[in-house]
Design a protein around this motif. Structure first.
Motif, PDB file in Angstrom:
ATOM      1  N   ILE A 421       0.835  -1.194   0.000  1.00  0.00           N
ATOM      2  CA  ILE A 421       0.000   0.000   0.000  1.00  0.00           C
ATOM      3  C   ILE A 421       0.869   1.242   0.000  1.00  0.00           C
ATOM      4  O   ILE A 421       2.092   1.162   0.018  1.00  0.00           O
ATOM      5  N   MET A 422       0.236   2.414   0.004  1.00  0.00           N
ATOM      6  CA  MET A 422       0.943   3.681   0.152  1.00  0.00           C
ATOM      7  C   MET A 422       0.983   4.062   1.624  1.00  0.00           C
ATOM      8  O   MET A 422      -0.012   3.949   2.336  1.00  0.00           O
ATOM      9  N   HIS A 423       2.154   4.520   2.073  1.00  0.00           N
ATOM     10  CA  HIS A 423       2.336   4.938   3.472  1.00  0.00           C
ATOM     11  C   HIS A 423       3.534   5.866   3.496  1.00  0.00           C
ATOM     12  O   HIS A 423       4.668   5.431   3.357  1.00  0.00           O
ATOM     13  N   ASP A 424       3.285   7.156   3.661  1.00  0.00           N
ATOM     14  CA  ASP A 424       4.342   8.146   3.499  1.00  0.00           C
ATOM     15  C   ASP A 424       5.288   8.200   4.690  1.00  0.00           C
ATOM     16  O   ASP A 424       4.910   7.920   5.838  1.00  0.00           O
ATOM     17  N   LEU A 425       6.529   8.574   4.397  1.00  0.00           N
ATOM     18  CA  LEU A 425       7.523   8.800   5.438  1.00  0.00           C
ATOM     19  C   LEU A 425       7.133  10.013   6.285  1.00  0.00           C
ATOM     20  O   LEU A 425       6.478  10.942   5.815  1.00  0.00           O
ATOM     21  N   GLU A 426       7.549   9.981   7.547  1.00  0.00           N
ATOM     22  CA  GLU A 426       7.268  11.128   8.408  1.00  0.00           C
ATOM     23  C   GLU A 426       7.993  12.370   7.917  1.00  0.00           C
ATOM     24  O   GLU A 426       7.457  13.483   7.974  1.00  0.00           O
ATOM     25  N   ASN A 427       9.220  12.203   7.441  1.00  0.00           N
ATOM     26  CA  ASN A 427      10.000  13.320   6.908  1.00  0.00           C
ATOM     27  C   ASN A 427      10.051  13.179   5.383  1.00  0.00           C
ATOM     28  O   ASN A 427      10.709  12.272   4.854  1.00  0.00           O
ATOM     29  N   PRO A 428       9.354  14.055   4.650  1.00  0.00           N
ATOM     30  CA  PRO A 428       9.286  13.916   3.188  1.00  0.00           C
ATOM     31  C   PRO A 428      10.652  13.923   2.525  1.00  0.00           C
ATOM     32  O   PRO A 428      11.585  14.596   2.973  1.00  0.00           O
ATOM     33  N   ARG A 429      10.776  13.137   1.461  1.00  0.00           N
ATOM     34  CA  ARG A 429      11.985  13.177   0.656  1.00  0.00           C
ATOM     35  C   ARG A 429      12.073  14.527  -0.061  1.00  0.00           C
ATOM     36  O   ARG A 429      11.057  15.129  -0.407  1.00  0.00           O
ATOM     37  N   GLU A 430      13.274  14.957  -0.316  1.00  0.00           N
ATOM     38  CA  GLU A 430      13.462  16.162  -1.116  1.00  0.00           C
ATOM     39  C   GLU A 430      13.286  15.813  -2.588  1.00  0.00           C
ATOM     40  O   GLU A 430      13.715  14.759  -3.052  1.00  0.00           O
ATOM     41  N   THR A 431      12.637  16.712  -3.321  1.00  0.00           N
ATOM     42  CA  THR A 431      12.379  16.498  -4.741  1.00  0.00           C
ATOM     43  C   THR A 431      13.085  17.577  -5.547  1.00  0.00           C
ATOM     44  O   THR A 431      12.983  18.767  -5.227  1.00  0.00           O
ATOM     45  N   TYR A 432      13.794  17.140  -6.589  1.00  0.00           N
ATOM     46  CA  TYR A 432      14.473  18.075  -7.489  1.00  0.00           C
ATOM     47  C   TYR A 432      14.159  17.675  -8.927  1.00  0.00           C
ATOM     48  O   TYR A 432      13.833  16.513  -9.216  1.00  0.00           O
ATOM     49  N   LEU A 433      14.274  18.634  -9.824  1.00  0.00           N
ATOM     50  CA  LEU A 433      14.191  18.331 -11.243  1.00  0.00           C
ATOM     51  C   LEU A 433      15.393  17.470 -11.615  1.00  0.00           C
ATOM     52  O   LEU A 433      16.523  17.776 -11.233  1.00  0.00           O
ATOM     53  N   LEU A 434      15.150  16.379 -12.344  1.00  0.00           N
ATOM     54  CA  LEU A 434      16.223  15.468 -12.752  1.00  0.00           C
ATOM     55  C   LEU A 434      16.607  15.760 -14.194  1.00  0.00           C
ATOM     56  O   LEU A 434      15.780  15.630 -15.106  1.00  0.00           O
ATOM     57  N   ASN A 435      17.835  16.158 -14.396  1.00  0.00           N
ATOM     58  CA  ASN A 435      18.320  16.434 -15.750  1.00  0.00           C
ATOM     59  C   ASN A 435      18.241  15.176 -16.603  1.00  0.00           C
ATOM     60  O   ASN A 435      18.705  14.104 -16.199  1.00  0.00           O
ATOM     61  N   ARG A 436      17.613  15.324 -17.755  1.00  0.00           N
ATOM     62  CA  ARG A 436      17.390  14.202 -18.680  1.00  0.00           C
ATOM     63  C   ARG A 436      16.641  13.054 -18.012  1.00  0.00           C
ATOM     64  O   ARG A 436      16.682  11.915 -18.484  1.00  0.00           O
ATOM     65  N   GLY A 437      15.986  13.323 -16.878  1.00  0.00           N
ATOM     66  CA  GLY A 437      15.199  12.314 -16.196  1.00  0.00           C
ATOM     67  C   GLY A 437      16.006  11.283 -15.437  1.00  0.00           C
ATOM     68  O   GLY A 437      15.449  10.291 -14.964  1.00  0.00           O
ATOM     69  N   GLN A 438      17.320  11.506 -15.279  1.00  0.00           N
ATOM     70  CA  GLN A 438      18.175  10.507 -14.653  1.00  0.00           C
ATOM     71  C   GLN A 438      18.215  10.699 -13.134  1.00  0.00           C
ATOM     72  O   GLN A 438      18.369  11.824 -12.646  1.00  0.00           O
ATOM     73  N   TYR A 439      18.112   9.580 -12.423  1.00  0.00           N
ATOM     74  CA  TYR A 439      18.008   9.620 -10.972  1.00  0.00           C
ATOM     75  C   TYR A 439      19.214  10.292 -10.315  1.00  0.00           C
ATOM     76  O   TYR A 439      19.099  10.900  -9.240  1.00  0.00           O
ATOM     77  N   ASN A 440      20.390  10.200 -10.936  1.00  0.00           N
ATOM     78  CA  ASN A 440      21.623  10.711 -10.321  1.00  0.00           C
ATOM     79  C   ASN A 440      22.046  12.074 -10.854  1.00  0.00           C
ATOM     80  O   ASN A 440      23.181  12.499 -10.663  1.00  0.00           O
ATOM     81  N   LEU A 441      21.119  12.761 -11.529  1.00  0.00           N
ATOM     82  CA  LEU A 441      21.423  14.098 -12.043  1.00  0.00           C
ATOM     83  C   LEU A 441      20.396  15.120 -11.553  1.00  0.00           C
ATOM     84  O   LEU A 441      19.735  15.809 -12.347  1.00  0.00           O
ATOM     85  N   PRO A 442      20.234  15.238 -10.215  1.00  0.00           N
ATOM     86  CA  PRO A 442      19.261  16.209  -9.714  1.00  0.00           C
ATOM     87  C   PRO A 442      19.792  17.635  -9.839  1.00  0.00           C
ATOM     88  O   PRO A 442      20.980  17.892  -9.614  1.00  0.00           O
ATOM     89  N   ASP A 443      18.924  18.539 -10.192  1.00  0.00           N
ATOM     90  CA  ASP A 443      19.257  19.956 -10.226  1.00  0.00           C
ATOM     91  C   ASP A 443      18.972  20.525  -8.836  1.00  0.00           C
ATOM     92  O   ASP A 443      17.843  20.896  -8.527  1.00  0.00           O
TER      93      ASP A 443
END
Length: 776
Positions: A421-443
Motif C-alpha cells: 500500500i501507500m504509506h508516506d515517510l514522516e520526513n518527506p523526501r526532497e524532490t528536485y528536477l532530474l536532468n534528462r530524467g536521470q536519478y543521479n542528475l538532480p538539479d
C-alpha cells in the motif's frame, strides 16, 4: 470581373454577357471557410510548428511560441495577411525564409497554407486547448424532423447525423440487444433462462428491467474491474527479468467490490490515490491505495535502490496523468512537453506528491515489498469494525529507506497475507528536477514541492500539498479533465471507441471529440449525479443510439468506417476474456465466485521456461474453470489466450488497445484446450438437456451461445455438418476418442462417443461463427 459603367444602361449583347459572367462569378466563387482554432488551426500548428515553436524551451527557435497568443502575435497581425510574418514565411520559396524549413519532413500542403491565411485574415482568433476549457452542459435542441431520440444523448447524435445528411439505423432485434447488453454489463452471454424469459416479455420495460438485473449481478463488478485492472497495470508478478511473485489480488477484489457497490467514482479516485491519508482512513481505504503500487518492481542483484525508486515514482506519475488527466505527462520527464503546456518542472512537482512512499526502491527475492499491511483471513468478507475509521499499526519498514544499502541488501518480503500500500515517510523526501530524467542528475539549485501544472490551475484557491488534497483537486466539479476522461472511457468500453478516439491523450496531439457537446453533457451529468457509474451506463444503454442495429450498408461503411458519427450500433470483436468466459458459460463449465488468489488454468506446455527457469504449475478442479479475470498474470509472459486478442500487457498503464485479426486468433479458438473442452461439454449438455432429436440438440447448442434460435438455412448447414462428422468418426473411432478426452472435465460414459464427438465439432463451429466472436 469589372463591368464597364456604360453597360448599366446599355442593352447590347456584349454587356448582357458581361453581366451573366459577373453573376456566375459571384455565385461560384470560393467562399472563405470560417476556421475554428481548436478544430482546424491548433492541430495544424501542433503537427507542423510546435516542435520548434511550442512549449519546449530547449528546442524552441527564435524565442517564438505559437501555442500561446501573446508570443504568436509577434509574427501575426490579425486581419492583415500581407503584414503578417507568419503568412509571408509559409508562402515563401526562399530556403532561408520558408517555414517549415526546406529540410522539414512535414511540409505544409497548399490547403493548409490557405487555411492559415484565411484564419489570419479572419482575425487570428486564439482559444485555449479544448480539453482545458471548463466543462459546459450544453442542452441540444431536437431537430424538427427528430422522431427517433429518446433522450439527450440521442438528440446530440441525431443533430450531428443530420449535419452529415445521414440517418440512424433501425433498432436491433431483441435477441441481439440482450446479448449486447449482457456482454457490456457482465462480460458474459445471457443465460438460456434469462433469454427465454425476456424474449417472451413484450412489455416496454423488459430491457430496462434486464439492465437493472445485470447491474445487481456480482458479474457486473468483475466485468467493470477488468478495464480498470488493465489501465492500472495490475499483475501477479513484479516484472523485469526476474519477474518475481507478488501478492496483490486483495486490491483486485477491492476494485470488484467498489463497482458492485456502485461506489461514487469520485470516492473511487480518492481512495486509490490517497485512502491512507483520509481523515477517517479505514483498512478498506488503505487497501485501495495498492493502485499506486501496481507498478513493476526490480529485484535483480546489483540494482541501485535510488534509481529504481525514481522509476517507481515516475510510473505513478505517468499513470496518474494517463488514467485521470488523459495527458501524456511522461513526455515531460526529460524535457518540457513539445506539444502540451506541461513543463519539466510541472512533471517533477507532480512527482513530489508520490515521492514520499516508505519504499526502498528494489524489491525482495519473492513476495511483497514494503510498505505493506496485514490482511485479515476473512477477506473479502470484512467485519463491520474494519470499515470504521482506524489507523493501522506501524508497518514493517525493514530496510525501507518502494537511501540505505547498496542494492544487495533487500527488504524483508511480505507474505501472502499482506498487501502493498501507500504509506508516506514522516520526513518527506526532497524532490528536485532530474536532468534528462536521470536519478543521479538532480538539479539541486532549487528544491521542488508538490504543485499541480499551471495549465490546469483552474482555481487559484486550490493549491494541493498532499496526495489527499491532490485527489480532492482532481474531483473538483470545475476540473476540466477528470469527468471528461472518465465518461469517454466508459463510452469507449461500450462502443469500442471513445467520443475522443485517443482516450489516452486529450492534448494537442490527441483526437478532437466527435461530439464535443455530448461529451460535456455526459461529464456534467456524471458529476451532478454524484459520480454514479451505474446511472451513466444505464442512460447510455437505454438510448436509441446504443440500441441501433449494427448492420451496415456498403455506402455507410465507406462514409464512416469507424462509426464515428454513430449512425449504427456498436460492432466489436469480443476480448479474449469474454471469448473464454462465453465458452465456459455456454458449456456449463463456468465456476462462479468472487475474488481470491489468482488461478492457473491450461497454458501451452513449457510456456514459462521460454524466458525463465520457472515451471508453470497448472491448477486442477474448479480453478481450471474460473472466470478469466482471475487468471494468474505474469508480466513477462501474460496469458496467451488473452494476449492473442489484444489485451493490455500490464507492464505500464494502457487505456486503449488496437484490435487485430490474425491467424493465431482462429487457431486459438479452434485448438486451445479450453475451447475444445467447452465444445465437448456444450455437446454433452445438448444431448442430455436439449431434446431427443438432433435438430433440438443443435438448436440448444446454438441458442446457448448466440441467444437466438438458428434460421432454417443455418440449421440445415449445421445438420449437414453433424452428418459429415458422424460419418468421419464412424470411420475413425480413434479420432473421436482423442477429441472427447481433451480437458480434465468428466464425460458421461453412457453417451455414444462418436455422436458426442460429431456434435462437439458442431459446437466448435458455433463457437467460431462471426456472430459468436463479435458483440453486435
Amino acid at each position: 470581373m469589372k463591368i464597364p459603367a456604360g453597360c448599366r444602361s446599355n442593352a447590347s449583347p456584349w454587356c448582357a454577357l458581361l453581366l451573366v459572367f459577373e453573376v456566375l462569378n459571384i455565385a461560384f466563387s470560393p467562399r472563405i471557410y470560417a476556421a475554428d482554432f481548436n478544430k482546424d488551426i491548433r492541430p495544424l500548428l501542433s503537427n507542423h510548428c510546435f516542435e520548434c515553436h511550442g512549449p519546449d524551451h530547449a528546442t524552441r527557435q527564435a524565442d517564438l511560441r505559437l501555442d500561446i497568443r501573446q508570443s504568436a502575435m509577434s509574427v501575426i497581425i490579425p486581419g492583415k495577411i500581407k503584414q503578417s510574418e507568419l503568412i509571408r514565411r509559409i508562402h515563401s520559396d526562399d530556403p532561408d525564409l520558408m517555414m517549415p524549413p526546406a529540410d522539414a519532413k512535414n511540409a505544409l500542403t497548399t490547403e493548409q497554407k490557405k487555411l492559415l491565411t484565411d484564419w489570419v485574415r479572419q482575425g487570428a482568433d486564439f482559444q485555449q486547448h479544448w480539453s482545458f476549457e471548463p466543462v459546459q452542459k450544453q442542452i441540444s435542441k431536437p431537430h424538427r424532423s427528430d422522431r427517433w431520440s429518446r433522450g439527450p444523448i440521442d438528440v446530440y447524435v441525431y443533430n450531428r447525423l443530420r449535419e452529415e445528411n445521414l440517418h440512424p439505423t433501425r433498432q436491433a432485434d431483441k435477441a441481439t440487444l440482450l446479448r449486447r447488453i449482457s456482454f457490456d454489463l457482465t462480460g458474459l452471454p445471457p443465460s438460456l433462462e434469462d433469454a427465454t424469459r425476456i424474449l417472451s416479455d413484450d412489455s416496454p420495460q423488459a430491457i430496462e428491467r434486464y439492465i437493472d438485473q445485470l447491474m445487481q449481478s456480482p458479474a457486473f463488478g468483475e466485468h467493470m474491474a477488468l478495464y480498470w485492472l488493465e489501465a492500472s497495470r495490475y499483475a501477479d508478478t513484479d516484472g523485469y527479468q526476474n519477474d518475481r511473485t507478488r501478492h496483490h489480488h486483495v486490491w483486485r477484489d477491492w476494485v470488484i467490490m467498489a463497482f458492485n457497490e456502485n461506489m461514487p467514482y469520485d470516492q473511487f479516485i480518492v481512495d486509490q490515490l490517497a485512502g491512507d491519508q483520509k481523515p477517517d482512513a479505514t483498512l478498506k481505504s488503505q487497501i485501495a491505495t495498492a493502485f499506486c503500487r501496481n507498478h513493476r518492481i526490480n529485484s535483480e542483484d546489483g540494482s541501485i535502490p535510488g534509481e529504481w525508486h525514481v522509476e517507481n515514482v515516475a510510473d505513478r506519475v505517468d499513470t496518474f496523468g494517463t488514467v485521470f488527466l488523459g495527458l501524456t505527462v511522461s513526455c515531460s520527464r526529460c524535457h518540457d512537453h513539445k506539444f502540451d503546456p506541461i513543463t519539466q518542472r510541472d512533471y517533477y512537482e507532480l512527482f513530489a506528491y508520490f515521492n514520499n512512499n516508505a519504499e526502498w526502491g528494489v524489491g525482495p527475492n519473492n513476495g511483497n515489498s514494503p510498505p505493506f499491511i496485514e490482511i485479515p483471513e476473512t477477506w473479502p468478507e470484512i467485519p463491520e469494525e474494519l470499515d470504521k475509521p482506524a489507523i493501522p499499526e506501524p508497518l514493517k519498514l525493514t530496510n525501507a529507506r518502494k537511501e540505505a544499502g547498496n542494492g544487495l541488501k533487500r527488504p524483508q518480503p511480505g507474505s501472502a497475507t499482506t498487501l502493498m500500500i501507500m504509506h508516506d515517510l514522516e520526513n518527506p523526501r526532497e524532490t528536485y528536477l532530474l536532468n534528462r530524467g536521470q536519478y543521479n542528475l538532480p538539479d539541486k539549485s532549487q528544491q521542488l514541492y508538490p504543485t499541480v501544472p499551471s495549465a490546469l490551475d483552474f482555481n487559484p484557491e486550490l493549491q494541493p500539498k498532499t496526495r489527499y488534497e491532490l485527489a480532492q483537486w482532481l474531483i473538483h466539479p470545475e476540473h476540466p479533465l477528470t469527468a471528461r476522461v472518465a465518461v469517454n472511457r466508459f463510452w469507449q468500453q461500450i462502443f469500442g471507441q471513445g467520443i475522443v478516439e485517443s482516450s489516452e491523450n486529450f492534448g494537442s496531439q490527441g483526437s478532437l471529440p466527435s461530439h464535443p457537446a455530448l461529451l460535456d453533457y455526459l461529464a456534467t451529468n456524471f458529476i451532478q449525479s454524484g459520480w454514479n457509474t451505474k446511472a451513466l451506463l444505464k442512460q447510455i444503454l437505454l438510448s436509441a443510439t446504443y440500441q441501433q442495429s449494427s448492420d451496415v450498408s456498403p455506402e455507410l461503411i465507406q462514409r464512416d468506417p469507424k462509426n464515428v458519427l454513430l449512425a449504427r450500433g456498436p460492432r466489436i470483436r469480443l476480448s479474449g476474456f469474454a471469448l473464454r468466459d462465453q465458452a465456459l458459460v455456454a458449456s456449463s463449465l463456468y465456476v462462479s465466485g468472487i475474488g481470491g488468489p489468482s488461478v492457473k488454468p491450461y497454458m501451452p506446455p513449457r510456456i514459462w521456461r521460454s524466458i525463465s527457469n520457472n515451471s508453470y504449475k497448472q491448477d486442477a478442479g474448479d480453478n481450471l474453470y474460473r472466470r478469466s479475470l482471475y487468471t494468474y498474470w505474469r508480466r513477462t509472459i501474460p496469458p496467451p489466450t488473452m494476449m492473442n486478442f489484444n489485451a493490455a500487457a500490464r507492464e505500464v498503464c494502457i487505456v486503449r488497445t488496437e484490435q487485430t485479426n490474425t491467424p493465431l486468433q482462429a487457431l486459438t479458438l479452434l485448438n486451445n484446450i479450453i475451447f475444445i473442452e467447452s465444445a465437448r461439454n456444450l455437446a454433452q449438455q445438448a444431448i442430455l438437456h436439449g431434446g431427443a432429436s438432433e435438430t433440438e440438440q443443435i438448436k440448444f447448442a446454438f441458442q446457448s451461445v448466440l441467444t437466438r434460435t438458428p434460421t432454417a438455412h443455418e440449421l440445415q448447414i449445421l445438420r449437414e455438418s453433424l452428418v459429415f462428422f458422424r460419418q468421419r468418426y464412424a470411420e475413425h473411432p480413434d479420432e473421436a476418442q482423442a477429441l472427447i478426452q481433451v480437458g480434465d472435465s468428466k464425460i458421461v460414459e453412457e453417451l455414444d462417443k462418436q455422436q458426442l464427438a460429431a456434435l462437439t465439432m458442431v459446437a466448435s463451429t458455433i463457437f467460431n461463427l462471426d456472430e459468436a466472436i463479435t458483440k453486435r
